[in-house]
Design an enzyme around this catalytic site. Structure first.
Site, PDB file in Angstrom:
ATOM      1  N   HIS A   8      23.160   4.539  -5.322  1.00  0.00           N
ATOM      2  CA  HIS A   8      22.262   4.955  -4.244  1.00  0.00           C
ATOM      3  C   HIS A   8      22.204   3.882  -3.134  1.00  0.00           C
ATOM      4  O   HIS A   8      22.737   4.100  -2.068  1.00  0.00           O
ATOM      5  CB  HIS A   8      20.851   5.317  -4.733  1.00  0.00           C
ATOM      6  CG  HIS A   8      20.850   6.300  -5.859  1.00  0.00           C
ATOM      7  ND1 HIS A   8      21.449   7.528  -5.745  1.00  0.00           N
ATOM      8  CD2 HIS A   8      20.354   6.224  -7.131  1.00  0.00           C
ATOM      9  CE1 HIS A   8      21.314   8.184  -6.892  1.00  0.00           C
ATOM     10  NE2 HIS A   8      20.663   7.417  -7.753  1.00  0.00           N
ATOM     11  N   ASP A  45      25.734  12.683 -10.249  1.00  0.00           N
ATOM     12  CA  ASP A  45      24.408  12.232 -10.696  1.00  0.00           C
ATOM     13  C   ASP A  45      23.654  13.279 -11.505  1.00  0.00           C
ATOM     14  O   ASP A  45      23.919  13.474 -12.678  1.00  0.00           O
ATOM     15  CB  ASP A  45      23.629  11.758  -9.447  1.00  0.00           C
ATOM     16  CG  ASP A  45      22.334  11.040  -9.776  1.00  0.00           C
ATOM     17  OD1 ASP A  45      21.881  11.091 -10.923  1.00  0.00           O
ATOM     18  OD2 ASP A  45      21.742  10.420  -8.870  1.00  0.00           O
TER      19      ASP A  45
END
Ligand code: NGQ
Ligand code: ZN
Length: 444
Positions: free
Chosen positions: A268, A319
């Protein structure tokens, strides 16, 4: 496996598209020779254009079975944190058999979407109340078995998770499945490495919320090689809590307290100030971007234009698996920058090639390019069908990513072995049935 030669009309090589490409693959599944403008000869003809397979650098496999089921508002302000409560409730119910079924199906979906390798960021270690399984690596073994069943290359990342928040905050009941001390964690990763020769087992810290500086130091001292992954700076609240605790922002803190280099993947890294962004780009680490999940969870926008201009390395991951489609990650990565900067074509045209080499780096896998010495991880795009049919080589990946339409992934090879042929995986029906049964039991 014996030496294999394949031949494609077009292939994406490190220097760009080439025509009439003959690729020889050695018995160990590595690329031994690449010849352009070569006759087919005795090589097996490949229908379609060959591109290097993409590494999916961030996966929590179990979350595939809850994708799409957390979209209704559950609080006055629905957020990442309310989603996380639902995710914990779901995670608490998953048995080892269910995890294997979910992951097997997911990994086949990934192959069919053009991902040839996956980094599984794995923290579902124990029974729901924290009780240890007889084999403490039981849940890891299910991931390893699922990857083998699907035929996807795995970089397994058992996660160290010790605390519930910054400053050594006690973990909550919902986190009991995830927890280890350093010694138990290292014993488990060692056991996995010695049981599975050749399996890539990396090092992983859940986040700065879940470990402390001494733990990072101890684990890194015991782990001199291999990839190192961590979630970082995904949510603004996380940045604020880190500032309140340490006086530093998360990425600045990490760069200060660990030797962040090309072994690292910062997952991220959404919220960066200019100094953090430049330092991260210069570190050689990979930014692990998960655009569809980051959009789904309302994380924010990674400053991709400046980061890439500064030489930063990145790859993509699916993810939480709200999409299992490499095209969707790359499209949203670019569209986020367009929406932010009010321009078009913001990121460099070799977006795919960059994500492929960055992803391979994050997995510490010799892959990501069609070149001698790299693993034979290859994807053949079907250009007999729309929307790719009339597109010249130089725009093929643009059309694949931006023109929507079917996946057009025809054949997929991992380590020199075809796993998907003509858009089909031999185990897809069996695994879909097992996934459906596991999901039905979990939702009951
Ligand atoms: C996870 N997922 O561990 O699955 C996290 C949420 C957390 C994403 N950040 C939980 N996308 O960060 O505490
Ligand atoms: Zn994650």
């Amino acid at each position: 496996m014996r030496t294999l030669a394949i031949h494609a009309d077009a292939a994406l090589l490190p220097r760009g598209w080439a025509r009439d490409v003959r690729i020889t693959i050695d018995a160990g599944g590595a690329i031994a020779e690449v010849l352009a403008d070569a006759p087919t000869g005795d090589a097996e003809p490949v229908a379609g254009a060959l591109i290097p397979g993409l590494a999916n650098l961030h996966s929590h496999a179990f979350q595939r079975a809850m994708a799409g089921l957390t979209e209704a508002r559950t609080a006055a302000t629905d957020s990442f944190w309310t989603w996380r409560e639902l995710m914990y409730r779901f995670a608490a119910r998953i048995t080892p058999e269910q995890l294997e079924a979910i992951a097997s199906h997911l990994y086949i979906e990934m192959l069919k979407a053009g991902y040839t390798a996956v980094a599984e960021f794995h923290y579902l270690h124990h029974a729901a109340d924290g009780a240890r399984y007889d084999d403490r690596a039981e849940m890891s073994e299910r991931i390893v078995a699922a990857a083998a069943h699907a035929g996807i290359a795995l970089t397994h990342l058992p996660v160290l998770y010790a605390y519930g928040g910054f400053g050594g905050k006690a973990a909550s009941a919902g986190q009991a499945r995830f927890l280890h001390g350093v010694e138990e964690y290292l014993a488990m990763t060692e056991a996995l490495r010695s049981r599975h020769r050749g399996l890539a087992v990396g090092t992983c810290f859940h986040s700065l919320r879940a470990v402390d500086a001494a733990m990072i130091e101890a684990v890194m001292a015991a782990s001199p090689r291999g990839p190192v992954h961590i979630h970082i700076a995904e949510q603004r609240q996380e940045v604020e809590e880190c500032l309140a605790w340490s006086g530093q922002r998360p990425v600045a803190w990490l760069l200060d307290h660990a030797k962040v280099d090309s072994r690292w993947c910062l997952v991220h890294a959404t919220h960066l100030d200019d100094g953090e962004r430049r330092a991260l780009a210069a570190s050689g680490a990979v930014a692990g971007l998960c655009p569809t999940t980051e959009a789904n969870l309302g994380d924010g926008l990674f400053p991709a234009e400046a980061y890439v201009a500064e030489g930063g390395t990145f790859g993509v991951g699916s993810d939480s698996h709200v999409e299992v489609d490499a095209r969707a990650e790359l499209r949203l990565l670019e569209y986020g920058q367009r929406l932010r900067h009010h321009r078009r074509a913001v990121l460099p045209p070799d977006l795919y090639a960059r994500a492929a080499t960055g992803g391979a780096q994050a997995l510490a896998r010799e892959a990501g390019q069609i070149a001698v010495g790299k693993r034979a991880d290859l994807v053949a795009l079907d250009r007999a069908r729309l929307p790719l049919a009339n597109v010249p080589d130089a725009q093929l990946l643009d059309a694949w990513i931006f023109a929507s339409g079917p996946a057009n992934v025809r054949d997929v090879m991992v380590d020199g072995v075809w796993q998907v042929r003509d858009g089909r995986h031999p185990r897809e029906e069996e695994c879909a049935r097992r996934f459906a049964a596991a999901q039905a039991a979990l939702l009951a």
